[in-house]
Design a protein around this motif. Structure first.
Motif, short mmCIF file in Angstrom:
data_model
loop_
_atom_site.label_atom_id
_atom_site.label_comp_id
_atom_site.label_asym_id
_atom_site.label_seq_id
_atom_site.Cartn_x
_atom_site.Cartn_y
_atom_site.Cartn_z
N GLU A 139 0.83 -1.21 0.00
CA GLU A 139 0.00 0.00 0.00
C GLU A 139 0.87 1.26 0.00
OE1 GLU A 139 -3.64 2.15 2.44
OE2 GLU A 139 -2.94 0.22 3.13
N ALA A 143 1.10 3.91 -3.14
CA ALA A 143 0.83 5.34 -2.95
C ALA A 143 1.97 6.17 -3.54
CB ALA A 143 0.65 5.64 -1.46
N HIS A 146 1.79 6.12 -7.32
CA HIS A 146 0.79 7.06 -7.86
C HIS A 146 1.40 8.45 -8.03
CE1 HIS A 146 -2.83 4.65 -7.93
NE2 HIS A 146 -2.67 4.28 -6.68
N GLU A 147 2.11 8.91 -7.01
CA GLU A 147 2.69 10.25 -7.08
C GLU A 147 3.83 10.32 -8.09
OE1 GLU A 147 1.32 11.54 -2.61
OE2 GLU A 147 3.45 11.71 -3.10
N TYR A 177 -1.45 11.01 -1.99
CA TYR A 177 -1.53 9.56 -1.78
C TYR A 177 -0.68 9.10 -0.59
CZ TYR A 177 -3.49 9.70 -6.46
OH TYR A 177 -4.27 10.01 -7.55
N VAL A 178 0.42 9.79 -0.33
CA VAL A 178 1.41 9.34 0.66
C VAL A 178 1.21 10.00 2.02
CG1 VAL A 178 3.91 9.26 1.15
CG2 VAL A 178 3.07 8.78 -1.14
#
Length: 185
Positions: A139, A143, A146-147, A177-178
């Motif tokens: 997860e 994340a 995604h960035e 996201y993070v």
């Protein structure tokens, strides 16, 4: 160290030493990229460079956030960051994002794009390695991925002029996201 978590991850088929190497090398890349992006941002000058400065700043601050989010997971898994910064920097899973000899906006964008493409590969690899076996690391890595994918799209858009769907963040360094993984926010 989260002993039960490590036991379950090992039971699922993850080699903790391999995972720690991947995470420490990724953390090193984030740390060094933050440093190099600081220099690259300083050289985004002139009319064209000024429009790029905030985007470089956003990626720079989010890379720092990625380092901050990875570090606790490394320690949870029984690892640690090298005590020597030079040894740590040498472990970076991506090449250094050096200021190009001719620091034009276009050349700086090429360096930024190459760095982001490498990061996308690093986190895709970690996601593939942990998928279905280590949900927490998966997860976190997803994340970050995604960035990093957004950063890649931003720089590619600026370099090619083709739309990427990039929209301005509310403020640089938000890490949408993070941010949930960062303990000091």
């Amino acid at each position: 160290m989260a002993k039960k978590n490590i036991e379950l991850i090992k039971k699922a088929g993850i080699d903790i030493k391999v995972l720690l190497k991947k995470l420490i090398d990724a953390a090193s890349a984030e740390f060094t990229t933050y440093y190099y992006y600081t220099i690259l941002r300083a050289y985004t000058t002139g009319l064209e460079g000024e429009s790029l400065k905030e985007i470089v700043e956003d990626a720079r601050l989010e890379d720092r956030n990625h380092f901050e989010a990875l570090t606790p997971r490394i320690y949870e898994l029984g690892g640690s960051l090298p005590k020597d910064i030079r040894k740590f920097a040498d472990r970076a899973s991506c090449m250094d994002a050096y200021l190009p000899d001719e620091p034009t906006v276009k050349n700086i964008l090429k360096v930024l794009l190459d760095a982001e493409r490498c990061a996308v590969g690093v986190y895709t690899d970690i996601c593939n390695y942990t998928h279905g076996k280590d949900p927490r690391t998966y997860e976190l890595s997803a994340a970050i991925l995604h960035e990093e994918t957004e950063h890649e799209a931003w720089f590619e858009e600026l370099l090619t002029g083709n739309p990427s769907g990039h929209f301005k963040r509310s403020q640089p360094g938000v890490s949408p996201y993070v941010s949930k993984f960062i303990q000091n926010k």
